[in-house]
Design a protein around this motif. Structure first.
Motif, PDB file in Angstrom:
ATOM      1  N   GLN A 233       0.863  -1.179   0.000  1.00  0.00           N
ATOM      2  CA  GLN A 233       0.000   0.000   0.000  1.00  0.00           C
ATOM      3  C   GLN A 233       0.907   1.239   0.000  1.00  0.00           C
ATOM      4  N   PHE A 234       0.780   2.076  -1.034  1.00  0.00           N
ATOM      5  CA  PHE A 234       1.756   3.153  -1.270  1.00  0.00           C
ATOM      6  C   PHE A 234       1.071   4.505  -1.328  1.00  0.00           C
ATOM      7  N   PRO A 235       1.690   5.552  -0.705  1.00  0.00           N
ATOM      8  CA  PRO A 235       3.007   5.612  -0.076  1.00  0.00           C
ATOM      9  C   PRO A 235       3.041   4.834   1.239  1.00  0.00           C
ATOM     10  N   CYS A 236       4.259   4.538   1.684  1.00  0.00           N
ATOM     11  CA  CYS A 236       4.384   3.602   2.798  1.00  0.00           C
ATOM     12  C   CYS A 236       5.620   3.915   3.634  1.00  0.00           C
ATOM     13  N   TYR A 237       5.679   3.216   4.777  1.00  0.00           N
ATOM     14  CA  TYR A 237       6.892   3.192   5.580  1.00  0.00           C
ATOM     15  C   TYR A 237       7.918   2.389   4.790  1.00  0.00           C
ATOM     16  N   GLN A 238       9.035   2.987   4.469  1.00  0.00           N
ATOM     17  CA  GLN A 238       9.922   2.486   3.422  1.00  0.00           C
ATOM     18  C   GLN A 238      10.389   1.053   3.619  1.00  0.00           C
ATOM     19  N   SER A 239      10.497   0.599   4.849  1.00  0.00           N
ATOM     20  CA  SER A 239      11.052  -0.742   5.085  1.00  0.00           C
ATOM     21  C   SER A 239      10.202  -1.849   4.464  1.00  0.00           C
ATOM     22  N   VAL A 240       8.876  -1.635   4.308  1.00  0.00           N
ATOM     23  CA  VAL A 240       8.062  -2.693   3.705  1.00  0.00           C
ATOM     24  C   VAL A 240       8.275  -2.777   2.197  1.00  0.00           C
ATOM     25  N   GLN A 241       8.950  -1.786   1.636  1.00  0.00           N
ATOM     26  CA  GLN A 241       9.381  -1.858   0.234  1.00  0.00           C
ATOM     27  C   GLN A 241      10.831  -2.324   0.132  1.00  0.00           C
ATOM     28  N   SER A 242      11.690  -1.640   0.870  1.00  0.00           N
ATOM     29  CA  SER A 242      13.131  -1.833   0.691  1.00  0.00           C
ATOM     30  C   SER A 242      13.614  -3.200   1.157  1.00  0.00           C
ATOM     31  N   ILE A 243      13.051  -3.735   2.223  1.00  0.00           N
ATOM     32  CA  ILE A 243      13.508  -5.050   2.701  1.00  0.00           C
ATOM     33  C   ILE A 243      13.140  -6.150   1.711  1.00  0.00           C
ATOM     34  N   PRO A 244      11.871  -6.220   1.230  1.00  0.00           N
ATOM     35  CA  PRO A 244      11.586  -7.213   0.181  1.00  0.00           C
ATOM     36  C   PRO A 244      12.453  -7.035  -1.069  1.00  0.00           C
ATOM     37  N   GLU A 245      12.706  -5.792  -1.477  1.00  0.00           N
ATOM     38  CA  GLU A 245      13.575  -5.549  -2.637  1.00  0.00           C
ATOM     39  C   GLU A 245      14.970  -6.109  -2.388  1.00  0.00           C
ATOM     40  N   SER A 246      15.489  -5.924  -1.161  1.00  0.00           N
ATOM     41  CA  SER A 246      16.841  -6.408  -0.845  1.00  0.00           C
ATOM     42  C   SER A 246      16.915  -7.931  -0.873  1.00  0.00           C
ATOM     43  N   ILE A 247      15.771  -8.583  -0.657  1.00  0.00           N
ATOM     44  CA  ILE A 247      15.715 -10.048  -0.698  1.00  0.00           C
ATOM     45  C   ILE A 247      15.675 -10.550  -2.143  1.00  0.00           C
ATOM     46  N   GLY A 248      15.238  -9.683  -3.059  1.00  0.00           N
ATOM     47  CA  GLY A 248      15.114 -10.066  -4.461  1.00  0.00           C
ATOM     48  C   GLY A 248      13.686 -10.239  -4.911  1.00  0.00           C
ATOM     49  N   CYS A 249      12.748  -9.692  -4.129  1.00  0.00           N
ATOM     50  CA  CYS A 249      11.335  -9.792  -4.474  1.00  0.00           C
ATOM     51  C   CYS A 249      10.943  -8.703  -5.473  1.00  0.00           C
ATOM     52  N   LYS A 250       9.860  -8.971  -6.186  1.00  0.00           N
ATOM     53  CA  LYS A 250       9.247  -7.953  -7.034  1.00  0.00           C
ATOM     54  C   LYS A 250       8.210  -7.226  -6.197  1.00  0.00           C
ATOM     55  N   VAL A 251       8.359  -5.911  -6.082  1.00  0.00           N
ATOM     56  CA  VAL A 251       7.463  -5.110  -5.245  1.00  0.00           C
ATOM     57  C   VAL A 251       6.536  -4.300  -6.141  1.00  0.00           C
ATOM     58  N   LEU A 252       5.231  -4.498  -5.952  1.00  0.00           N
ATOM     59  CA  LEU A 252       4.215  -3.781  -6.717  1.00  0.00           C
ATOM     60  C   LEU A 252       3.494  -2.810  -5.789  1.00  0.00           C
ATOM     61  N   ASP A 253       3.317  -1.585  -6.248  1.00  0.00           N
ATOM     62  CA  ASP A 253       2.694  -0.562  -5.420  1.00  0.00           C
ATOM     63  C   ASP A 253       1.193  -0.461  -5.676  1.00  0.00           C
ATOM     64  N   TRP A 254       0.426  -0.594  -4.598  1.00  0.00           N
ATOM     65  CA  TRP A 254      -1.003  -0.275  -4.644  1.00  0.00           C
ATOM     66  C   TRP A 254      -1.107   1.200  -4.253  1.00  0.00           C
ATOM     67  N   THR A 255      -1.102   2.055  -5.255  1.00  0.00           N
ATOM     68  CA  THR A 255      -0.924   3.492  -5.030  1.00  0.00           C
ATOM     69  C   THR A 255      -2.244   4.186  -4.727  1.00  0.00           C
ATOM     70  N   VAL A 256      -2.196   5.065  -3.743  1.00  0.00           N
ATOM     71  CA  VAL A 256      -3.380   5.836  -3.367  1.00  0.00           C
ATOM     72  C   VAL A 256      -3.797   6.757  -4.512  1.00  0.00           C
ATOM     73  N   ARG A 257      -5.083   6.914  -4.679  1.00  0.00           N
ATOM     74  CA  ARG A 257      -5.612   7.901  -5.616  1.00  0.00           C
ATOM     75  C   ARG A 257      -6.006   9.152  -4.832  1.00  0.00           C
ATOM     76  N   TYR A 258      -5.730  10.297  -5.421  1.00  0.00           N
ATOM     77  CA  TYR A 258      -6.179  11.557  -4.811  1.00  0.00           C
ATOM     78  C   TYR A 258      -7.245  12.131  -5.725  1.00  0.00           C
ATOM     79  N   GLU A 259      -8.509  11.952  -5.316  1.00  0.00           N
ATOM     80  CA  GLU A 259      -9.643  12.312  -6.149  1.00  0.00           C
ATOM     81  C   GLU A 259     -10.593  13.213  -5.380  1.00  0.00           C
TER      82      GLU A 259
END
Length: 373
Positions: free
Chosen positions: A106-132
């Motif tokens: 869920q994005f934007p986010c606390y960076q560690s939930v992105q960066s730690i999976p990336e460091s493991i070699g995972c593919k990280v997909l962002d569920w990005t907030v809409r501003y409507e």
């Protein structure tokens, strides 16, 4: 491991303890050790007699009993106590993920939930907030499109940092249905749970209502006790608990005994702490509402219904980082620019501290001196 610098924590390392006014704090008003001990008769004597030996890796059994009272179906055996929220985020990701797994954040986010999976070699997909229409929305259909047979974990945060967005019960059940259908773990950061502004905004913990749900809690945010460095993982999956516990023996091993003792007092008396913090939030959010109506040509904000933070849109032509740097340089007020979250054009504001009205007054001085022509 190779990992990106943590932009938010780097920013706070530089500014948090030098800025005179923190107008972006993510936690609520804190307390002294004396304040905490005064909440229970005899606590001071027990604290002074506390044995400073090693503690249990899983967490003090009495503390786990206190933590379990936050949930409906979670037992003390379904809990692992850790150092703050960062350690359980790190340990969960390391214990559960493998290279080439896919995770949704869920994005934007606390960076560690992105960066730690990336460091493991995972593919990280962002569920990005809409501003409507000046509102933050996490569209469930957007989430469905991101799910695949490789999705291992969905990382959520509700109430959400930095937007203040909070899922409804209906949205929560829809997300669980998506995850259950695809055998996906939901890891939900719930550090602002119990700080809903009205009871009707409360939703269950994900760990309570989903067999593959993992809930993250901490003493830092809603309870305003970040100095204790006590957080926890709650889940009905004993396999997840055991795998994280094994890794914890390579990090902190066990928690601080004095911190566990004080956290227990805080949790047993959390209703009075939360009542105080909600009164502060209620007073401050009313001031902010008036403020952003007054300066609606300059700023827009989606008033949160839970938690002590919100995300403010800048309606004039200036980079959010440059704007924040101008504010701290001229008035010694700290805002958290959206660029820190890789979500430009906004800044985070916090309203869980007693001195927020004073900080807001100084911020208004900056506006009248620098933005009003």
């Amino acid at each position: 491991m190779t990992i990106k610098p943590f932009k938010l924590e780097r920013f706070y390392t530089i500014h948090e303890f030098t800025a005179e006014y923190l107008l972006c704090s993510s936690d609520c008003e804190s307390m002294s050790v004396r304040d905490v001990l005064s909440l229970e008769n005899g606590a001071l004597e027990k604290f002074q007699d506390l044995w400073l030996g090693y503690t249990e890796t899983k967490g003090n059994p009495f503390l786990r009993e206190d933590i379990s009272s936050l949930y409906n179906t979670i037992t003390p055996n379904d809990l692992l106590v850790c150092a703050g929220a960062q350690e359980p985020i790190f340990l969960f990701s390391q214990a559960i993920l493998k290279p080439e797994d896919e995770v949704i954040v869920q994005f934007p986010c606390y960076q560690s939930v992105q960066s730690i999976p990336e460091s493991i070699g995972c593919k990280v997909l962002d569920w990005t907030v809409r501003y409507e229409n000046k509102k933050f929305v996490f569209n469930i259909n957007d989430l469905k499109k991101l799910v695949s047979n490789k999705t291992k974990v969905i990382y959520l945060n509700t109430p959400h940092n930095p937007t203040g967005f909070h899922f409804s019960k209906r949205e929560q059940l829809e997300i669980i249905e998506i995850a259950r259908k695809n055998n996906i773990i939901i890891f939900c950061d719930e550090v602002y749970r119990e700080l809903e502004h009205k009871p009707e905004y409360t939703i269950p913990a994900f760990a309570d209502i989903y067999e593959n749900g993992v809930s993250l809690g901490v003493m830092s945010k809603a309870y305003g006790l970040p100095g204790l460095r006590i957080g926890w993982i709650a889940t009905k999956s004993q396999k997840i608990i055991e795998n994280i516990e094994i890794l914890k023996e390579y990090t902190t091993i066990c928690n601080s005994g004095p911190s566990e003792f004080l956290a227990g007092i805080g949790l047993r008396n959390r209703k009075s702490i939360l009542e105080r913090n909600l009164k502060i939030v209620e007073k401050n959010i009313a001031l902010l509402d008036h403020f952003f109506i007054k300066y609606s040509d300059l700023f827009s904000w989606d008033k949160p219904n839970s938690g002590p933070i919100g995300f403010v849109k800048i309606n004039f032509d200036e980079d959010d980082m440059a704007f924040s740097e101008r504010v701290i340089k001229k008035k010694n007020i700290l805002l958290l620019p959206g660029e820190i979250y890789d979500y430009k054009g906004f800044f985070r504001i916090g309203f869980g501290r007693k001195n927020m009205p004073e900080a807001l007054e100084k911020f208004e001085e900056f506006i009248t001196e620098n933005l009003i022509k």
